[in-house]
Design an enzyme around this catalytic site. Structure first.
Site, PDB file in Angstrom:
ATOM      1  N   GLN A  93      -4.227  -1.191  10.026  1.00 23.77           N
ATOM      2  CA  GLN A  93      -4.300  -2.521   9.422  1.00 23.77           C
ATOM      3  C   GLN A  93      -4.903  -3.520  10.415  1.00 23.77           C
ATOM      4  O   GLN A  93      -4.503  -3.562  11.582  1.00 23.77           O
ATOM      5  CB  GLN A  93      -2.893  -2.959   8.971  1.00 23.77           C
ATOM      6  CG  GLN A  93      -2.860  -4.257   8.181  1.00 23.77           C
ATOM      7  CD  GLN A  93      -3.529  -4.185   6.818  1.00 23.77           C
ATOM      8  OE1 GLN A  93      -3.617  -3.138   6.192  1.00 23.77           O
ATOM      9  NE2 GLN A  93      -4.034  -5.316   6.341  1.00 23.77           N
TER      10      GLN A  93
ATOM     11  N   LYS B  44       0.839  -1.205   0.000  1.00 23.58           N
ATOM     12  CA  LYS B  44       0.000   0.000   0.000  1.00 23.58           C
ATOM     13  C   LYS B  44       0.875   1.257   0.000  1.00 23.58           C
ATOM     14  O   LYS B  44       0.579   2.231  -0.696  1.00 23.58           O
ATOM     15  CB  LYS B  44      -0.941  -0.006   1.227  1.00 23.58           C
ATOM     16  CG  LYS B  44      -2.066  -1.045   1.117  1.00 23.58           C
ATOM     17  CD  LYS B  44      -2.851  -1.195   2.429  1.00 23.58           C
ATOM     18  CE  LYS B  44      -3.888  -2.297   2.344  1.00 23.58           C
ATOM     19  NZ  LYS B  44      -4.578  -2.558   3.625  1.00 23.58           N
TER      20      LYS B  44
ATOM     21  N   ASP C   1     -10.871   3.466   4.928  1.00 24.50           N
ATOM     22  CA  ASP C   1     -11.317   2.068   4.894  1.00 24.50           C
ATOM     23  C   ASP C   1     -12.840   1.972   4.903  1.00 24.50           C
ATOM     24  O   ASP C   1     -13.401   0.911   4.619  1.00 24.50           O
ATOM     25  CB  ASP C   1     -10.799   1.330   6.146  1.00 24.50           C
ATOM     26  CG  ASP C   1      -9.585   0.453   5.857  1.00 24.50           C
ATOM     27  OD1 ASP C   1      -9.475  -0.043   4.722  1.00 24.50           O
ATOM     28  OD2 ASP C   1      -8.773   0.267   6.771  1.00 24.50           O
TER      29      ASP C   1
HETATM   30  N1  GUN Z   1      -7.204  -6.439   6.770  1.00 24.99           N
HETATM   31  C1  GUN Z   1      -7.709  -7.173   5.754  1.00 24.99           C
HETATM   32  N2  GUN Z   1      -8.321  -6.374   4.859  1.00 24.99           N
HETATM   33  C2  GUN Z   1      -8.201  -5.118   5.320  1.00 24.99           C
HETATM   34  C3  GUN Z   1      -8.626  -3.852   4.823  1.00 24.99           C
HETATM   35  O1  GUN Z   1      -9.253  -3.709   3.774  1.00 24.99           O
HETATM   36  N3  GUN Z   1      -8.293  -2.785   5.586  1.00 24.99           N
HETATM   37  C4  GUN Z   1      -7.613  -2.898   6.751  1.00 24.99           C
HETATM   38  N4  GUN Z   1      -7.353  -1.794   7.434  1.00 24.99           N
HETATM   39  N5  GUN Z   1      -7.210  -4.060   7.243  1.00 24.99           N
HETATM   40  C5  GUN Z   1      -7.502  -5.149   6.520  1.00 24.99           C
END
Ligand code: GUN
Length: 295
Positions: free
Chosen positions: A97, A53, A120
């Site tokens: 995350q 990312k 998110d």
């Molecule tokens: N863990 C798995 N998928 C995601 C996501 O889309 N965002 C975040 N912040 N954590 C995740």
């Protein structure tokens, strides 16, 4: 044989669009979108995701910071870190995350993020706006699924979409997105889950099947209606002595049998996966644009 929906190509198109729009935002407003990542603990998959990312941010010209915090971090310390980013005008998006270590209350953490910076789309305020059909920051993977469909010329309007899985990250939000009375949506939506007993009874009714259960190859070709569109959100690592490293990625759908009955299908990897990061960039650009000062 089903047409393959190429998520890598579509994600690359979106990233290019975001890069161009970012250049425009910098020129016209003097604003550089900024995204903060918070990674708590040492989950190897999370480390890989956050790394990818961060790299994607650099490629489109965003400012990004990654805060790596030890597994032993207290909830209070994490909440303080979030408060700092909430108050930082150079940061327009905050991503914590998931999963978090067990001693930290995920709900409290997600609620601490300023909804305007919630790229998110996990804050209950934004979830509520999505459910009632207002414009909001939407979770990245489900928003990416809608883009995949539309950019592949598949209009979900009037179609029976069956979503297998009811997670807060994929199942519930994609059902809500496609349910809206709006362009690119307006579907008839069914959600099926482990409580159903016989999954196939429901999946066979789908014009568009979205598999997000997290169980390797649980959906076989005989559970899919002939000509259906299949979107496979599963990312399951399974043992395979013949593969490099002894493991390989498979979806929730058995590709071999499913691709013989479906009209279009997303592969794993290279289908839904790449869309998540592309939509995160799009959300961050949107958040930065909304937060940019008006003259
Ligand atoms: N863990 C798995 N998928 C995601 C996501 O889309 N965002 C975040 N912040 N954590 C995740």
């Amino acid at each position: 044989m089903a047409r393959i929906i190429d998520g890598r190509r579509i994600a690359a198109d979106i990233r290019k669009e975001v890069k161009e729009a970012t250049g425009e935002l910098k020129r016209t407003q003097g604003v550089t979108p900024g995204l903060a990542f918070i990674l708590v603990g040492e989950n190897p998959a999370s480390q890989v995701y956050v790394g990818m990312k961060g790299k994607a941010c650099a490629e489109v010209g965003f400012h990004s910071v990654t805060e790596v915090m030890p597994d032993s971090t207290s909830e209070e310390t994490l909440l303080k870190k979030i408060a700092g980013f909430n108050a930082d005008p150079a940061i327009h998006g905050i991503l914590v995350q998931l999963p978090l270590p067990g001693h930290i209350d995920e709900r409290k953490v997600l609620e601490a993020i300023d909804p305007a910076k919630d790229v998110d789309g996990f804050h209950p305020y934004n979830v509520g706006l999505l459910v009632i059909g207002n414009k909001t920051l939407r979770p990245c993977t489900p928003a990416g699924i809608q883009e995949l469909l539309l950019r592949s010329g598949i209009d979900p309007a009037g179609k029976h979409v069956v979503v297998a899985g009811r997670s807060n990250i994929v199942g519930k939000p994609i059902a809500n997105i496609l349910l809206q009375k709006a362009a690119g949506a307006n579907s008839v939506v069914t959600i099926v889950h482990t409580g159903a007993g016989d999954l196939g009874r429901y999946t066979r009714m789908a014009d568009i099947l979205i598999a997000a259960v997290g169980k390797p190859e649980i959906i076989k070709g005989d559970m899919i209606k002939s000509g259906a569109v299949v979107i496979d959100v599963g990312t399951n690592r399974i043992e395979d002595p013949a593969a490099k490293g002894g493991t390989r990625l498979v979806g929730d759908v058995e590709f071999e049998s499913a691709s013989k009955v479906a009209s279009a299908i997303t592969p794993v990897p290279g289908g839904v996966g790449p869309m998540t990061i592309a939509m995160l960039l799009k959300n961050t650009l949107e958040a930065a644009t909304a937060q940019a000062p008006r003259f």
